[in-house]
Enzyme design. Structure first.
Site, short mmCIF file in Angstrom:
data_model
loop_
_atom_site.label_atom_id
_atom_site.label_comp_id
_atom_site.label_asym_id
_atom_site.label_seq_id
_atom_site.Cartn_x
_atom_site.Cartn_y
_atom_site.Cartn_z
N ASP A 49 0.81 -1.24 -0.04
CA ASP A 49 0.18 0.12 -0.02
C ASP A 49 0.99 1.21 -0.07
O ASP A 49 0.53 2.22 -0.77
CB ASP A 49 -0.94 -0.22 1.00
CG ASP A 49 -1.80 1.54 1.56
OD1 ASP A 49 -2.59 1.54 0.44
OD2 ASP A 49 -1.50 1.94 2.45
N ASP A 118 -6.63 -6.21 -1.87
CA ASP A 118 -5.33 -6.50 -0.63
C ASP A 118 -4.19 -7.52 -1.35
O ASP A 118 -3.23 -7.05 -1.26
CB ASP A 118 -5.84 -7.29 0.43
CG ASP A 118 -6.86 -6.61 1.30
OD1 ASP A 118 -6.86 -5.41 1.03
OD2 ASP A 118 -7.76 -7.22 2.19
N GLU A 121 -1.96 -5.27 -3.37
CA GLU A 121 -1.09 -4.43 -2.69
C GLU A 121 0.02 -5.36 -2.43
O GLU A 121 1.34 -5.40 -2.25
CB GLU A 121 -1.83 -3.97 -1.53
CG GLU A 121 -2.61 -2.75 -2.06
CD GLU A 121 -3.56 -2.15 -0.97
OE1 GLU A 121 -3.92 -1.26 -1.10
OE2 GLU A 121 -3.54 -2.71 0.00
#
Length: 225
Positions: A49, A118, A121
């Site tokens: 991220d 998710d 990332e």
């Protein structure tokens, strides 16, 4: 540890050759199947991220050297939000190689927006750990290039734009009501209606509530404009 044929094909679609294949395997391992001997991707997600944010911030500054912070911030948010990461994951078919526990597989985890975002990332972090910042920048710019070119038009999501429309006319924020749900439990389709206090409304369907809300807001904006 070697990559499977499917994981190797994914790495090729991604555009990075992993010197340490275990990094990619970990990035593709969801917590539902993680264990002390099989680390999941949550720590990599945390790092990815931040790497994505840095690369996107630099790319935006380079693309528009004169833009003020007030214009850059919404563009940045549009590029790094979970929905965008999930869309990139779908583009390279990341869901096909996700390692999931039985419960997540049964509930359609390979198509879930949060899991895909998710994992994307985490994959970015795996590339960063394997090849450094330049390698990560290369794959990010490769897969986000089209979105970088169009982010001006997409910098505000539809729900934000609809709320701003309502506020400008001294109306309460719009509401979003689930008016229907169809399909099996592992692959539901939600019908959401966006409503304004004036009685104006629009409906949309999507595999996630968030996606249906965004589409309903966009549909209502189209009617209002």
């Amino acid at each position: 540890m070697k990559l499977s044929a499917e994981q190797t094909a994914f790495a090729e679609r991604l555009g990075h050759h992993f010197r340490d294949p275990e990094l990619l395997i970990r990035a593709l391992t969801h917590s539902s199947i993680g264990s002390p001997t099989r680390p999941d991707n949550q720590r990599l997600e945390f790092l990815g991220d931040r790497v994505l944010g840095l690369v996107m911030a630099e790319a935006l500054l380079t693309a528009d050297p004169d833009a003020p912070e007030g214009q850059l911030a919404p563009r940045f948010n549009a590029l790094v939000r979970k929905e965008t990461c999930a869309a990139v994951a779908r583009d390279c078919d990341l869901g096909a190689v996700l390692r999931l526990g039985r419960s997540e597989m049964i509930s359609g985890g390979r198509r879930k927006e949060a899991l895909l975002g998710d994992a994307m990332e985490a994959v970015i972090a795996a590339v960063y750990r394997d090849g450094g910042l330049e390698a990560a920048r290369k794959i990010i710019l490769r897969h986000w290039s089209r979105r970088l070119e169009t982010v001006e038009a997409d910098s505000r999501d539809a729900k934000t734009a609809l709320q701003e429309w309502a506020q400008a006319r001294r109306l309460p924020p719009p509401s979003y009501v689930e008016v229907g749900r169809s399909g099996p439990d592992h692959a539901p389709v939600f019908t959401i209606e966006a409503r304004l206090e004036t009685g104006q409304s629009a409906r949309a369907e999507a595999p996630s509530k968030r996606g249906a809300e965004q589409q309903a807001a966009a549909a209502l904006l189209d009617r209002l404009e």
